[in-house]
Design a protein around this motif. Structure first.
Motif, PDB file in Angstrom:
ATOM      1  N   PHE A   1       0.832  -1.200   0.000  1.00 34.37           N
ATOM      2  CA  PHE A   1       0.000   0.000   0.000  1.00 34.37           C
ATOM      3  C   PHE A   1       0.865   1.248   0.000  1.00 34.37           C
ATOM      4  CE2 PHE A   1      -2.427  -3.348   1.938  1.00 34.37           C
ATOM      5  CZ  PHE A   1      -3.681  -3.209   1.375  1.00 34.37           C
ATOM      6  N   LEU A   2       0.401   2.252  -0.736  1.00 32.42           N
ATOM      7  CA  LEU A   2       0.961   3.594  -0.684  1.00 32.42           C
ATOM      8  C   LEU A   2       0.099   4.371   0.295  1.00 32.42           C
ATOM      9  CD1 LEU A   2       2.658   6.024  -1.791  1.00 32.42           C
ATOM     10  CD2 LEU A   2       0.814   6.309  -3.470  1.00 32.42           C
TER      11      LEU A   2
ATOM     12  N   ALA B   1      -5.004   5.621   1.675  1.00 32.03           N
ATOM     13  CA  ALA B   1      -4.200   4.446   1.334  1.00 32.03           C
ATOM     14  C   ALA B   1      -4.610   3.961  -0.048  1.00 32.03           C
ATOM     15  CB  ALA B   1      -4.402   3.338   2.363  1.00 32.03           C
ATOM     16  N   THR B   2      -3.626   3.654  -0.859  1.00 38.84           N
ATOM     17  CA  THR B   2      -3.848   3.159  -2.213  1.00 38.84           C
ATOM     18  C   THR B   2      -3.211   1.782  -2.332  1.00 38.84           C
ATOM     19  OG1 THR B   2      -3.713   5.426  -3.050  1.00 38.84           O
ATOM     20  CG2 THR B   2      -3.450   3.648  -4.654  1.00 38.84           C
ATOM     21  N   PRO B   3      -4.004   0.759  -2.696  1.00 36.07           N
ATOM     22  CA  PRO B   3      -3.395  -0.557  -2.927  1.00 36.07           C
ATOM     23  C   PRO B   3      -2.457  -0.482  -4.134  1.00 36.07           C
ATOM     24  CG  PRO B   3      -5.803  -0.705  -2.864  1.00 36.07           C
ATOM     25  CD  PRO B   3      -5.446   0.742  -2.889  1.00 36.07           C
ATOM     26  N   LEU B   4      -1.308  -1.116  -4.009  1.00 34.02           N
ATOM     27  CA  LEU B   4      -0.340  -1.161  -5.107  1.00 34.02           C
ATOM     28  C   LEU B   4      -0.283  -2.592  -5.635  1.00 34.02           C
ATOM     29  CD1 LEU B   4       2.510   0.958  -3.483  1.00 34.02           C
ATOM     30  CD2 LEU B   4       0.763   1.719  -5.109  1.00 34.02           C
ATOM     31  N   LEU B   5      -0.352  -2.736  -6.937  1.00 32.38           N
ATOM     32  CA  LEU B   5      -0.364  -4.053  -7.576  1.00 32.38           C
ATOM     33  C   LEU B   5       0.919  -4.273  -8.356  1.00 32.38           C
ATOM     34  CD1 LEU B   5      -4.025  -3.757  -8.810  1.00 32.38           C
ATOM     35  CD2 LEU B   5      -3.221  -5.178  -6.932  1.00 32.38           C
TER      36      LEU B   5
ATOM     37  N   LEU C   1       3.276  -6.079 -11.386  1.00 32.84           N
ATOM     38  CA  LEU C   1       3.062  -6.344 -12.812  1.00 32.84           C
ATOM     39  C   LEU C   1       2.380  -7.690 -13.009  1.00 32.84           C
ATOM     40  CD1 LEU C   1       6.520  -5.160 -14.180  1.00 32.84           C
ATOM     41  CD2 LEU C   1       4.377  -3.877 -14.120  1.00 32.84           C
ATOM     42  N   ASP C   2       2.802  -8.706 -12.249  1.00 35.68           N
ATOM     43  CA  ASP C   2       2.190 -10.033 -12.358  1.00 35.68           C
ATOM     44  C   ASP C   2       0.712 -10.005 -11.984  1.00 35.68           C
ATOM     45  OD1 ASP C   2       4.573 -11.161 -13.202  1.00 35.68           O
ATOM     46  OD2 ASP C   2       5.134 -11.841 -11.186  1.00 35.68           O
ATOM     47  N   GLU C   3       0.366  -9.223 -10.966  1.00 32.71           N
ATOM     48  CA  GLU C   3      -1.046  -9.139 -10.569  1.00 32.71           C
ATOM     49  C   GLU C   3      -1.886  -8.486 -11.656  1.00 32.71           C
ATOM     50  OE1 GLU C   3      -0.758  -8.903  -5.709  1.00 32.71           O
ATOM     51  OE2 GLU C   3      -0.207  -7.122  -6.870  1.00 32.71           O
ATOM     52  N   ILE C   4      -1.364  -7.473 -12.301  1.00 34.44           N
ATOM     53  CA  ILE C   4      -2.100  -6.834 -13.398  1.00 34.44           C
ATOM     54  C   ILE C   4      -2.194  -7.772 -14.590  1.00 34.44           C
ATOM     55  CG2 ILE C   4      -2.050  -4.936 -15.079  1.00 34.44           C
ATOM     56  CD1 ILE C   4      -3.084  -4.184 -12.282  1.00 34.44           C
ATOM     57  N   ASP C   5      -1.120  -8.523 -14.891  1.00 32.51           N
ATOM     58  CA  ASP C   5      -1.186  -9.506 -15.974  1.00 32.51           C
ATOM     59  C   ASP C   5      -2.262 -10.548 -15.687  1.00 32.51           C
ATOM     60  OD1 ASP C   5       0.792  -8.241 -17.400  1.00 32.51           O
ATOM     61  OD2 ASP C   5       2.386  -9.643 -16.790  1.00 32.51           O
ATOM     62  N   GLU C   6      -2.330 -11.007 -14.438  1.00 31.34           N
ATOM     63  CA  GLU C   6      -3.364 -11.976 -14.065  1.00 31.34           C
ATOM     64  C   GLU C   6      -4.757 -11.365 -14.215  1.00 31.34           C
ATOM     65  OE1 GLU C   6      -5.028 -14.318 -10.148  1.00 31.34           O
ATOM     66  OE2 GLU C   6      -2.909 -13.781 -10.197  1.00 31.34           O
ATOM     67  N   ALA C   7      -4.916 -10.126 -13.792  1.00 31.66           N
ATOM     68  CA  ALA C   7      -6.213  -9.456 -13.916  1.00 31.66           C
ATOM     69  C   ALA C   7      -6.619  -9.310 -15.380  1.00 31.66           C
ATOM     70  CB  ALA C   7      -6.161  -8.085 -13.250  1.00 31.66           C
ATOM     71  N   ALA C   8      -5.651  -9.021 -16.236  1.00 26.31           N
ATOM     72  CA  ALA C   8      -5.949  -8.848 -17.658  1.00 26.31           C
ATOM     73  C   ALA C   8      -6.385 -10.156 -18.316  1.00 26.31           C
ATOM     74  CB  ALA C   8      -4.722  -8.288 -18.378  1.00 26.31           C
ATOM     75  N   ARG C   9      -5.948 -11.284 -17.779  1.00 28.48           N
ATOM     76  CA  ARG C   9      -6.330 -12.590 -18.340  1.00 28.48           C
ATOM     77  C   ARG C   9      -7.714 -13.059 -17.882  1.00 28.48           C
ATOM     78  NH1 ARG C   9      -0.782 -13.519 -17.256  1.00 28.48           N
ATOM     79  NH2 ARG C   9      -1.255 -14.436 -15.230  1.00 28.48           N
TER      80      ARG C   9
END
Length: 108
Positions: free
Chosen positions: A4-5, A84-88, A90-98
């Motif tokens: 988190f940021l 607070a901002t959740p930080l993701l 690259l792998d998590e975004i790739d998984e979300a995109a799939r």
């Protein structure tokens, strides 16, 4: 571990009475470390700034509920205003995109 940021601004009371001017930056860092590690997390980085935010942190927590617990406690203190901002990763975004999402836009 979720990352988190956290961006925070001291209230006048938080600067004068409750912390920063009384304890200094290292005292506040120690307090942050106690809170975060007490919930199983880790402070990756902490910076003081000037402008809209007084403090910027990147922290890891075991789960989003731990982050929410800290957020509630800090805001209830009246010494800070935070977001607070959740930080993701690259792998998590790739998984979300799939992932397939069944979504129909308004008017679609």
């Amino acid at each position: 571990m979720p990352k988190f940021l956290i961006q925070a601004s001291y209230t006048p009371e938080g600067i004068r009475i409750r912390g920063l001017l009384r304890e200094g930056a290292s005292g506040r860092r120690a307090a942050v470390d106690r809170v975060v590690t007490g919930l199983g997390g880790r402070v990756e980085s902490m910076y003081f700034a000037f402008g809209a935010d007084d403090v910027i942190l990147v922290v890891d927590f075991p789960d989003p509920v731990s982050m929410a617990a800290v957020s509630l406690a800090v805001k209830a203190s009246g010494g800070l205003s935070t977001r607070a901002t959740p930080l993701l990763t690259l792998d998590e975004i790739d998984e979300a995109a799939r992932r397939q999402v069944d979504f129909r836009p308004p008017g679609g």
